[in-house]
Design a protein around this motif. Structure first.
Motif, PDB file in Angstrom:
ATOM      1  N   SER A  79      18.040  -4.560 -28.473  1.00  0.00           N
ATOM      2  CA  SER A  79      17.288  -5.775 -28.128  1.00  0.00           C
ATOM      3  C   SER A  79      18.197  -6.990 -28.164  1.00  0.00           C
ATOM      4  N   TRP A  80      19.066  -7.038 -29.171  1.00  0.00           N
ATOM      5  CA  TRP A  80      20.022  -8.155 -29.232  1.00  0.00           C
ATOM      6  C   TRP A  80      20.916  -8.145 -28.008  1.00  0.00           C
ATOM      7  N   LEU A  81      21.370  -6.948 -27.615  1.00  0.00           N
ATOM      8  CA  LEU A  81      22.266  -6.835 -26.466  1.00  0.00           C
ATOM      9  C   LEU A  81      21.565  -7.325 -25.197  1.00  0.00           C
ATOM     10  N   VAL A  82      20.337  -6.908 -24.990  1.00  0.00           N
ATOM     11  CA  VAL A  82      19.588  -7.353 -23.814  1.00  0.00           C
ATOM     12  C   VAL A  82      19.440  -8.872 -23.818  1.00  0.00           C
ATOM     13  N   ASP A  83      19.216  -9.439 -24.983  1.00  0.00           N
ATOM     14  CA  ASP A  83      19.045 -10.895 -25.086  1.00  0.00           C
ATOM     15  C   ASP A  83      20.306 -11.660 -24.718  1.00  0.00           C
ATOM     16  N   GLN A  84      21.465 -11.003 -24.767  1.00  0.00           N
ATOM     17  CA  GLN A  84      22.722 -11.682 -24.438  1.00  0.00           C
ATOM     18  C   GLN A  84      23.007 -11.685 -22.937  1.00  0.00           C
ATOM     19  N   GLN A  85      22.209 -10.946 -22.172  1.00  0.00           N
ATOM     20  CA  GLN A  85      22.468 -10.854 -20.734  1.00  0.00           C
ATOM     21  C   GLN A  85      22.191 -12.178 -20.047  1.00  0.00           C
ATOM     22  N   GLN A  86      23.131 -12.590 -19.197  1.00  0.00           N
ATOM     23  CA  GLN A  86      23.011 -13.841 -18.466  1.00  0.00           C
ATOM     24  C   GLN A  86      22.121 -13.658 -17.233  1.00  0.00           C
ATOM     25  N   PRO A  87      21.625 -14.748 -16.659  1.00  0.00           N
ATOM     26  CA  PRO A  87      20.758 -14.636 -15.480  1.00  0.00           C
ATOM     27  C   PRO A  87      21.392 -13.863 -14.322  1.00  0.00           C
ATOM     28  N   ASP A  88      22.726 -13.914 -14.219  1.00  0.00           N
ATOM     29  CA  ASP A  88      23.393 -13.184 -13.129  1.00  0.00           C
ATOM     30  C   ASP A  88      23.636 -11.723 -13.461  1.00  0.00           C
ATOM     31  N   GLY A  89      23.210 -11.279 -14.649  1.00  0.00           N
ATOM     32  CA  GLY A  89      23.368  -9.887 -15.053  1.00  0.00           C
ATOM     33  C   GLY A  89      24.577  -9.616 -15.911  1.00  0.00           C
ATOM     34  N   GLY A  90      25.480 -10.589 -16.009  1.00  0.00           N
ATOM     35  CA  GLY A  90      26.709 -10.384 -16.756  1.00  0.00           C
ATOM     36  C   GLY A  90      26.567 -10.625 -18.249  1.00  0.00           C
ATOM     37  N   PHE A  91      27.627 -10.259 -18.975  1.00  0.00           N
ATOM     38  CA  PHE A  91      27.698 -10.461 -20.419  1.00  0.00           C
ATOM     39  C   PHE A  91      29.008 -11.144 -20.760  1.00  0.00           C
ATOM     40  N   ALA A  92      28.976 -11.984 -21.763  1.00  0.00           N
ATOM     41  CA  ALA A  92      30.182 -12.658 -22.236  1.00  0.00           C
ATOM     42  C   ALA A  92      30.659 -12.006 -23.522  1.00  0.00           C
ATOM     43  N   GLY A  93      31.970 -11.883 -23.647  1.00  0.00           N
ATOM     44  CA  GLY A  93      32.547 -11.401 -24.887  1.00  0.00           C
ATOM     45  C   GLY A  93      32.856 -12.592 -25.769  1.00  0.00           C
ATOM     46  N   THR A  94      34.123 -12.837 -25.999  1.00  0.00           N
ATOM     47  CA  THR A  94      34.514 -13.978 -26.825  1.00  0.00           C
ATOM     48  C   THR A  94      34.695 -15.248 -25.995  1.00  0.00           C
ATOM     49  N   GLY A  95      34.533 -15.147 -24.687  1.00  0.00           N
ATOM     50  CA  GLY A  95      34.720 -16.316 -23.835  1.00  0.00           C
ATOM     51  C   GLY A  95      33.764 -16.290 -22.666  1.00  0.00           C
TER      52      GLY A  95
END
Length: 340
Positions: A231-247
């Motif tokens: 659930s935490w991982l899904v919450d990190q998804q950006q509107p464009d579908g991508g994910f950010a790591g440390t930047g």
């Protein structure tokens, strides 16, 4: 010291090192419309001498075993590039290559040992006799009573969530399975928000996309589902579908997240992540030598970051989790992207 440090840093998901890759493309590679296959095919053609990746540090080229393994995982996930995978495994089994990555026995690096043991299993090699080393026994010997796997090194202990996760993934495939203490230790390192940090024993637990993506796969494989982490991982998804790591939002983090989400049944989020990855993939409008590669960010293609981005992005495009990876039946060729 430099070589051992580089080997351990290669377990992480990003690098600032300059990669050395060849430019030649084999003319006989089969064309494909499958984006994951095309990514793996491009990746295979970047291997130095068709067998390895290298990195340059202070003007000196070093073998990059960790990135080479990431490529082998990508080949297995897509079921392609089998001849390149076999060559890479032959290189990894060479005594100097092996000792430089997992340690020479006196020096022993848990993360590298676990990741290589998993690679051997994925490719059908014997992890108990790989390059003359029993990777499974060595890995078990690096487990503390707490369940944590740690390095035995004069340079310190660089073990982290990736270390623990790859150890659990590898040992879960053995007859005895992953030790319960190792699974409990990993599960117990989750932050209050459900995600997992990169490093253990920090004053503040800060969840990380990449670490969480690998940890949830390891725990799920060992029969310890982590719905809060997903659930935490899904919450990190950006509107464009991508994910950010440390930047910035990037292909590396998105590829690992998509792999974890798809293999855990979060199919809608995984599909959105794949759309993002395809948006970073070099298509038929790109120069021929770049087609199929995945750029690190939307900022454009950079050969220094594209290899790792493509290796981890291919995992997301294929959607095959680490626990399910198998090179059995893989096609030998490295496909090219079909362009009319």
């Amino acid at each position: 010291m430099i070589r051992s440090t580089l080997s351990r840093l290669a377990l992480l998901t990003a690098t600032t090192l300059t990669l050395v890759v060849p430019a030649a493309l084999p003319a006989h590679a089969a064309p494909t419309l499958n984006r994951g296959d095309a990514a793996a095919g491009w990746l295979a053609r970047q291997l130095v001498d068709g067998e390895r990746f290298e990195a340059v540090f202070d003007g000196v080229a070093y073998p990059d075993q960790g990135l080479t393994i990431d490529a082998v995982f990508a080949f297995a996930a897509t079921g392609t590039s089998g001849s390149y995978s076999a060559a890479a495994m032959g290189w990894l089994a060479q005594p100097a290559t092996l000792a430089g990555y997992i340690g020479d026995g006196g020096e022993a690096y848990a993360g590298a040992t676990g990741k290589l043991a998993l690679t051997a299993q994925v490719t059908g090699a014997d992890p108990a006799a790989f390059g003359g080393v029993d990777l499974i026994s060595r890995l078990r010997g690096l487990q503390a009573p707490s369940g944590r796997f740690s390095d035995r090194s004069a340079w310190g202990d660089f073990s982290n969530t990736f270390t623990q996760s790859f150890a659990v993934l590898a040992l879960d495939r053995t007859t005895a399975g992953a030790p319960a203490a190792s699974v409990s230790y990993l599960a117990g390192e989750a932050c209050a928000d459900g995600g997992f940090p990169v490093y253990f024993d920090q004053p503040t637990c800060v969840s990380d996309v990449d670490a969480t993506a690998v940890a949830v796969q390891a725990l799920r494989a060992a029969g310890h589902p982590t719905p809060a982490a997903l659930s935490w991982l899904v919450d990190q998804q950006q509107p464009d579908g991508g994910f950010a790591g440390t930047g910035a939002v990037n292909a590396n983090s998105t590829g690992l997240a998509a792999q974890a989400l798809h293999s855990s049944g979060r199919l809608l989020a995984a599909a959105k992540a794949r759309v993002f990855l395809r948006g970073l993939q070099q298509d038929c409008a790109a120069p021929t030598a770049q087609r199929g590669a995945i750029a690190y960010t939307a900022g454009g293609f950079d050969p220094a970051t594209a290899v790792r981005a493509t290796a981890q992005g291919a995992l997301g495009l294929a959607g095959v989790g680490y626990a399910q990876l198998s090179a059995a039946g893989s096609a030998l060729a490295a496909p090219t992207l079909l362009c009319h």
